[in-house]
Design an enzyme around this catalytic site. Structure first.
Site, PDB file in Angstrom:
ATOM      1  N   GLU A 152       0.848  -1.210   0.000  1.00  0.00           N
ATOM      2  CA  GLU A 152       0.000   0.000   0.000  1.00  0.00           C
ATOM      3  C   GLU A 152       0.877   1.251   0.000  1.00  0.00           C
ATOM      4  OE1 GLU A 152      -2.911  -0.089   3.143  1.00  0.00           O
ATOM      5  OE2 GLU A 152      -4.306  -1.226   1.905  1.00  0.00           O
TER       6      GLU A 152
ATOM      7  N   GLU B 211      -6.238  -7.786  -0.680  1.00  0.00           N
ATOM      8  CA  GLU B 211      -6.659  -7.875   0.721  1.00  0.00           C
ATOM      9  C   GLU B 211      -8.157  -7.637   0.754  1.00  0.00           C
ATOM     10  OE1 GLU B 211      -4.648  -5.441   3.604  1.00  0.00           O
ATOM     11  OE2 GLU B 211      -2.720  -5.790   2.629  1.00  0.00           O
TER      12      GLU B 211
END
Ligand code: GLA
Length: 587
Positions: free
Chosen positions: A159, A235
């Site tokens: 991320e 995710e």
């Protein structure tokens, strides 16, 4: 050549269409004797892949030392077991992993140097990453698909678009993996915000997304960023984690299963985050820092399909049913819950006060001002600071640089108060009764921030300390790693109350080891060990009220429980129960 390749809308594995049905399972959060069981249950739910991060801070605790790859950190063994179960592996070696993990996995020895810009192309940062990858990759490469192993894809950073815009850094990481022999598919993962996707992805590297709901919209946003290629939710958040003092998070199984159904109906690939959360054993939990510092609890149950103790919960059955409709599941019985230990009461009848032990057993480092934890050569745990106060009377203690993260203050051995970073506390009124009174400050590192700009914030006392406006000089700093408390000199304890921080010890008998949950009514805050295995922090602030005791930690016959209780307690007993209690649920 990569075993896993991409087409205009999906994956091929060795040239055959392949949909990734993955679940997150962090080996470092599960007792190694339970890895095989958890992997088998992943396959039986219908998953064909598992995903794991790799925590740099644990694998390389010392910048000059060798890599730690044994016990719960024996990643090659985990990969072998996954392969033996017929599962593929998505590997996420960071270097930053977030994951509610101490410092997001960045070693404290690196982030302690505030001149180094973490997660950037700063050569001091990338140089350390390169040296780590030099050590990490050789033992892992035999487990990559190119060598016939299960690892089919490797994530670059984590991320990154939520943190920075340094594309040269991402390019460096991708190049560093390739240069060290990684031939497998590389991918990045980012939240679906277009700015995050833009900053976090790289040309030639698969961009994936992280989200837990609004499936169609999220996939549209990913498609807007990459007009072709597989849609992958790297995710898929099916639960959440908890902070001390907050609610226990759960997510309805049917709701999460409906979103999984939407993902699979859209033809997407998925990594369920988490399939099995496990536990932040020892002192490994991280923290958030949005408006204030908020440390994460010991359990990483995550309300995942497999509960913290590895039992299939409602989500396991609901997800299995969804996967059965889209891809099929093994025609084998669904596993039931593991046996649990019959409840046991443990009398803690031996005691050792912490402060005299710490002062006597750990040689101090002297400083004019208190030294932060990293300057004492330690990454986690506690520090005891001691000095003498020349002045007398009532006055304000001022910790001018703040506290990382929770300080207990003692004057001549008596508790004078607590300060918490969480509450932005930096001053404490105290009364000094005699010149030369001993001031002791016991500081706990509650876990390194794992998301955002506070990653790497220092721990301990962070600047000069004043009493009544005058700086107190001359400190003894004792770093207490809070490792195996085996060396603590215990003595028989008077039953009943103890008003000071102390180790407490008791033994208990077990007929046959089985999973258990440690319940500590009447205890305040501290750390627990069973047979030298650090279960993690407990705190009556909740929400978590029991600590998971994995069956392999117990043994038939006599077992040993040690609590480091940081406050006083009136209790002399602990309980091993057969039921977890993670606290009141957020509604
Ligand atoms: C992000 C991170 C993960 C984890 C989750 C929340 O997606 O990439 O490491 O922190 O949030 O559990």
């Amino acid at each position: 050549m990569s075993a896993l390749t991409t087409t205009s809308d999906g994956f091929l594995l060795h040239g055959e269409p392949f949909r990734i049905l993955s679940g997150a399972l962090h080996y470092f959060r599960v007792h190694p004797e339970q890895w095989g069981d958890r992997l088998r249950k992943a396959r039986l739910m219908g998953l064909n892949t598992v995903e794991t991060y790799v925590p740099w801070n644990l694998h390389q605790p010392d910048p000059g030392g060798p890599l730690v790859l044994d016990g719960i950190l024996d990643l090659p063994r985990f990969l072998r077991l996954a392969g033996a179960e017929g599962l593929r592996v998505l590997l996420r070696p960071g270097p930053f992993i977030c994951a509610e993990w101490d410092g997001g996995g960045l070693p404290a020895w690196l982030t302690a140097d505030r001149e180094i810009r973490p997660r950037s192309a700063d050569p001091r940062f990338t140089g350390a990453v390169d040296r780590y990858l030099d050590l990490l990759l050789p033992p892992l490469l035999p487990h990559f698909a190119a060598a016939g192993g299960p690892v089919v894809a490797v994530q670059v950073e984590n991320e990154y678009g939520a943190y920075g815009t340094d594309t040269a850094y991402l390019e460096h990481l991708a190049g560093a993996l390739r240069a060290r022999g990684v031939e497998e598919l590389l991918f990045t993962c980012d939240q679906t915000d277009p700015a995050h996707q833009a900053a976090g992805s790289l040309p030639g590297v698969l961009a994936t997304a992280t989200f837990g709901s609004r499936v169609e919209e999220s996939l549209r946003r990913l498609r807007a960023h990459r007009s072709e290629g597989p849609l992958m939710c790297a995710e898929f958040w099916i639960g959440w984690f908890d902070h001390w003092g907050g609610p226990h998070h759960v997510r309805d199984a049917a709701d999460a299963a409906a979103d999984l159904d939407r993902l699979l109906a859209a033809g997407a690939s998925v990594n369920v985050y988490m399939f099995h959360g496990g536990t932040n054993f020892g002192l490994t939990s991280g923290a958030d820092h949005h408006h204030a510092y908020t440390p994460t609890v010991t359990s990483y149950d995550y309300d995942a399909p497999l509960t913290e103790c590895g039992d299939p919960g409602p989500k396991y059955h609901a997800f299995r049913e969804v996967i059965a409709r889209h891809a099929g599941v093994p025609d084998e019985p669904v596993p039931g819950p593991s046996p649990k230990l019959a409840p046991v009461e443990v009398e803690l009848d031996r005691r050792a006060p912490l402060l005299p032990y710490a002062a006597a057993s750990v040689p101090p480092v002297r400083g004019d001002d208190p030294l932060p934890l990293h300057a004492l050569g330690q990454a986690s745990g506690l520090v005891l600071y001691r000095t003498a106060v020349p002045a007398t009377g009532a006055g304000l203690l001022h910790f001018t640089g703040g506290i990382g993260d929770r300080a207990q203050v003692f004057v001549d051995g008596g508790p004078a108060g607590v300060l918490e970073r969480e509450r932005h506390e930096e001053t404490l009124p105290v009364r000094i009764a005699r010149p030369g009174a001993v001031l002791e400050v016991l500081v706990e590192n509650m876990g390194g921030v794992n998301y955002g700009p506070h990653i790497g914030d220092p721990k301990g006392l962070l600047g000069p300390v004043e009493f009544d406006g005058t700086v107190l000089r001359g400190w003894d700093c004792h770093a207490l790693p809070a490792a195996d408390p085996g060396a603590v000199p215990f003595a028989p304890a008077d039953p009943g109350a103890s008003a000071v921080p102390a180790f407490h010890r008791g033994t208990f008998e077990v007929a046959a080891p089985a999973d258990a949950f440690l319940s500590l009514p009447g205890w305040s805050k501290g750390l627990a060990w069973v047979n030298g295995f650090a279960l993690g922090r407990y705190w009556n602030r909740g929400p978590q009220r029991t600590l998971y005791v994995p069956a392999p930690v117990l043994r038939s016959g006599a077992n040993d429980l040690v609590l480091l209780e940081l406050h006083g307690t009136r209790a002399a007993r602990a309980h091993l129960t057969d039921t977890p209690d993670l606290g009141p649920v957020k509604v």
